[in-house]
Design a protein around this motif. Structure first.
Motif, PDB file in Angstrom:
ATOM      1  N   UNK A   1       0.796  -1.228   0.000  1.00  0.00           N
ATOM      2  CA  UNK A   1       0.000   0.000   0.000  1.00  0.00           C
ATOM      3  C   UNK A   1       0.830   1.280   0.000  1.00  0.00           C
ATOM      4  N   UNK A   2       2.103   1.193   0.280  1.00  0.00           N
ATOM      5  CA  UNK A   2       2.939   2.387   0.395  1.00  0.00           C
ATOM      6  C   UNK A   2       2.965   3.203  -0.902  1.00  0.00           C
ATOM      7  N   UNK A   3       3.202   2.569  -2.020  1.00  0.00           N
ATOM      8  CA  UNK A   3       3.258   3.281  -3.303  1.00  0.00           C
ATOM      9  C   UNK A   3       1.914   3.890  -3.655  1.00  0.00           C
ATOM     10  N   UNK A   4       0.842   3.148  -3.418  1.00  0.00           N
ATOM     11  CA  UNK A   4      -0.497   3.663  -3.715  1.00  0.00           C
ATOM     12  C   UNK A   4      -0.803   4.905  -2.890  1.00  0.00           C
ATOM     13  N   UNK A   5      -0.434   4.902  -1.620  1.00  0.00           N
ATOM     14  CA  UNK A   5      -0.676   6.065  -0.765  1.00  0.00           C
ATOM     15  C   UNK A   5       0.117   7.276  -1.230  1.00  0.00           C
ATOM     16  N   UNK A   6       1.365   7.073  -1.592  1.00  0.00           N
ATOM     17  CA  UNK A   6       2.199   8.184  -2.064  1.00  0.00           C
ATOM     18  C   UNK A   6       1.633   8.757  -3.365  1.00  0.00           C
ATOM     19  N   UNK A   7       1.222   7.888  -4.266  1.00  0.00           N
ATOM     20  CA  UNK A   7       0.643   8.318  -5.534  1.00  0.00           C
ATOM     21  C   UNK A   7      -0.665   9.066  -5.305  1.00  0.00           C
ATOM     22  N   UNK A   8      -1.500   8.581  -4.423  1.00  0.00           N
ATOM     23  CA  UNK A   8      -2.763   9.243  -4.108  1.00  0.00           C
ATOM     24  C   UNK A   8      -2.514  10.654  -3.593  1.00  0.00           C
ATOM     25  N   UNK A   9      -1.530  10.814  -2.729  1.00  0.00           N
ATOM     26  CA  UNK A   9      -1.194  12.133  -2.211  1.00  0.00           C
ATOM     27  C   UNK A   9      -0.794  13.096  -3.312  1.00  0.00           C
ATOM     28  N   UNK A  10       0.035  12.638  -4.244  1.00  0.00           N
ATOM     29  CA  UNK A  10       0.462  13.490  -5.356  1.00  0.00           C
ATOM     30  C   UNK A  10      -0.710  13.852  -6.266  1.00  0.00           C
ATOM     31  N   UNK A  11      -1.578  12.905  -6.527  1.00  0.00           N
ATOM     32  CA  UNK A  11      -2.738  13.175  -7.378  1.00  0.00           C
ATOM     33  C   UNK A  11      -3.636  14.214  -6.719  1.00  0.00           C
ATOM     34  N   UNK A  12      -3.902  14.064  -5.451  1.00  0.00           N
ATOM     35  CA  UNK A  12      -4.764  15.014  -4.750  1.00  0.00           C
ATOM     36  C   UNK A  12      -4.117  16.393  -4.636  1.00  0.00           C
ATOM     37  N   UNK A  13      -2.820  16.428  -4.513  1.00  0.00           N
ATOM     38  CA  UNK A  13      -2.108  17.689  -4.314  1.00  0.00           C
ATOM     39  C   UNK A  13      -1.884  18.452  -5.614  1.00  0.00           C
ATOM     40  N   UNK A  14      -1.659  17.741  -6.718  1.00  0.00           N
ATOM     41  CA  UNK A  14      -1.197  18.407  -7.926  1.00  0.00           C
ATOM     42  C   UNK A  14      -2.098  18.268  -9.142  1.00  0.00           C
ATOM     43  N   UNK A  15      -3.316  17.809  -8.995  1.00  0.00           N
ATOM     44  CA  UNK A  15      -4.179  17.748 -10.166  1.00  0.00           C
ATOM     45  C   UNK A  15      -5.647  17.821  -9.760  1.00  0.00           C
TER      46      UNK A  15
END
Length: 71
Positions: A39-53
């Motif tokens: 789940x670590x990669x998915x959480x990091x990716x989710x954060x970037x998606x929410x923050x930058x798009x």
């Protein structure tokens, strides 16, 4: 005046604090499950998606252009 509300959505709760002093808002997401390799990669990716798009601004450059037009 501050107004605090909690919305129970089943598997998660949404806590809101309405404050009239600011024009902007902040979203804070806290995960309560244990971090695993899966789940670590998915959480990091989710954060970037929410923050930058967003739907209207799909990348950082579009967001930056929009912010420049505010001034």
């Amino acid at each position: 005046m501050e107004e605090y509300k909690v919305f129970d959505c089943g598997q998660y709760k949404i806590h809101t604090i309405k404050i009239d002093r600011f024009k902007s808002f902040t979203v804070d997401i806290r995960f309560t499950r244990k971090i695993t390799k899966e789940t670590l990669t998915k959480r990091a990716l989710l954060g970037d998606i929410l923050r930058f798009s967003t739907k209207n601004y799909p990348n950082k450059r579009d967001i930056a252009k929009s912010l420049e037009n505010l001034y």
